[in-house]
Design an enzyme around this catalytic site. Structure first.
Site, mmCIF file in Angstrom:
data_model
loop_
_atom_site.group_PDB
_atom_site.id
_atom_site.type_symbol
_atom_site.label_atom_id
_atom_site.label_comp_id
_atom_site.label_asym_id
_atom_site.label_seq_id
_atom_site.Cartn_x
_atom_site.Cartn_y
_atom_site.Cartn_z
ATOM 1 N N ASP A 1 -6.216 9.900 1.054
ATOM 2 C CA ASP A 1 -5.165 9.682 0.069
ATOM 3 C C ASP A 1 -3.855 9.759 0.850
ATOM 4 O O ASP A 1 -3.413 10.848 1.219
ATOM 5 C CB ASP A 1 -5.220 10.754 -1.024
ATOM 6 C CG ASP A 1 -4.107 10.600 -2.045
ATOM 7 O OD1 ASP A 1 -3.759 9.452 -2.383
ATOM 8 O OD2 ASP A 1 -3.576 11.635 -2.506
ATOM 9 N N GLU B 1 -6.917 4.743 0.038
ATOM 10 C CA GLU B 1 -6.330 4.219 -1.192
ATOM 11 C C GLU B 1 -5.167 3.290 -0.865
ATOM 12 O O GLU B 1 -4.340 3.594 -0.008
ATOM 13 C CB GLU B 1 -5.836 5.365 -2.080
ATOM 14 C CG GLU B 1 -5.317 4.896 -3.411
ATOM 15 C CD GLU B 1 -4.978 6.028 -4.361
ATOM 16 O OE1 GLU B 1 -4.461 5.734 -5.458
ATOM 17 O OE2 GLU B 1 -5.213 7.207 -4.037
ATOM 18 N N ASP C 1 -4.387 16.267 -3.852
ATOM 19 C CA ASP C 1 -4.443 15.235 -2.815
ATOM 20 C C ASP C 1 -5.822 15.209 -2.151
ATOM 21 O O ASP C 1 -6.336 14.139 -1.815
ATOM 22 C CB ASP C 1 -3.354 15.460 -1.761
ATOM 23 C CG ASP C 1 -1.985 15.570 -2.384
ATOM 24 O OD1 ASP C 1 -1.325 14.536 -2.553
ATOM 25 O OD2 ASP C 1 -1.585 16.700 -2.722
#
Length: 163
Positions: A7, A67, A140
């Site tokens: 992430d 991502e 996260d």
């Protein structure tokens, strides 16, 4: 297969490492790479590169799932996060070569079947799929594990590039 999920961020990069065998995924490790707010951007980007490189060296993943960026409000913050994401991609390209990208909607769809799922729904599914006692913390790290699980669930349906 061992998957490193990322992430991306500038202040906090979430990571999650999972092993997948015969349709069963198990958490190996998860956490965050932090960079100090007071540091200049080049130093923070270097810390991120070093942190990702250390994860790859330690855990020897077969691939990385990351991502894709989505931001609508603060373009300045988005640019810095994009730079951090670029450093992460560069590091993974050098060390792994196999990188898969997933949009936030693809992640939500893969884990919940609903492209507009809430963060709580995603965390619930991460916890359930990996049989964890509680969702990974901080958020996260949970998001990074969700990215890795997305790759485990969908295989090569995400965008992939390799050098």
């Amino acid at each position: 297969m061992r998957i490193l999920g990322i992430d991306p961020g500038l202040a906090i990069v979430g990571y999650g490492i999972i092993d997948c065998e015969r349709g069963i995924s198990k958490a190996v490790d998860y956490g965050v790479i932090n960079t100090p707010k007071g540091e200049k951007l080049p130093a923070r980007l270097h810390m991120i590169y070093d942190g990702v490189a250390a994860l790859i060296d330690k855990y020897q993943p077969d691939c990385m799932a990351i991502e894709e960026l989505f931001f609508t409000k603060n373009v300045t913050t988005g640019i810095a996060v994009a730079e951090a994401r670029g450093v992460i991609l560069l590091c993974a390209t050098h060390k792994l070569g196999k990188i898969y990208e997933y949009t936030p909607n693809q992640i939500k769809e893969a884990l919940t079947g609903y492209g507009k799922a809430t963060k709580q729904q995603i965390q619930f599914m991460v916890t359930r799929l990996l049989k964890l006692p509680a969702p990974p913390k901080p958020d996260d790290a949970a998001d990074a594990v969700a990215v890795a699980l997305t790759h485990a669930q969908t295989g090569r349906l995400g965008g992939m590039f390799a050098l």
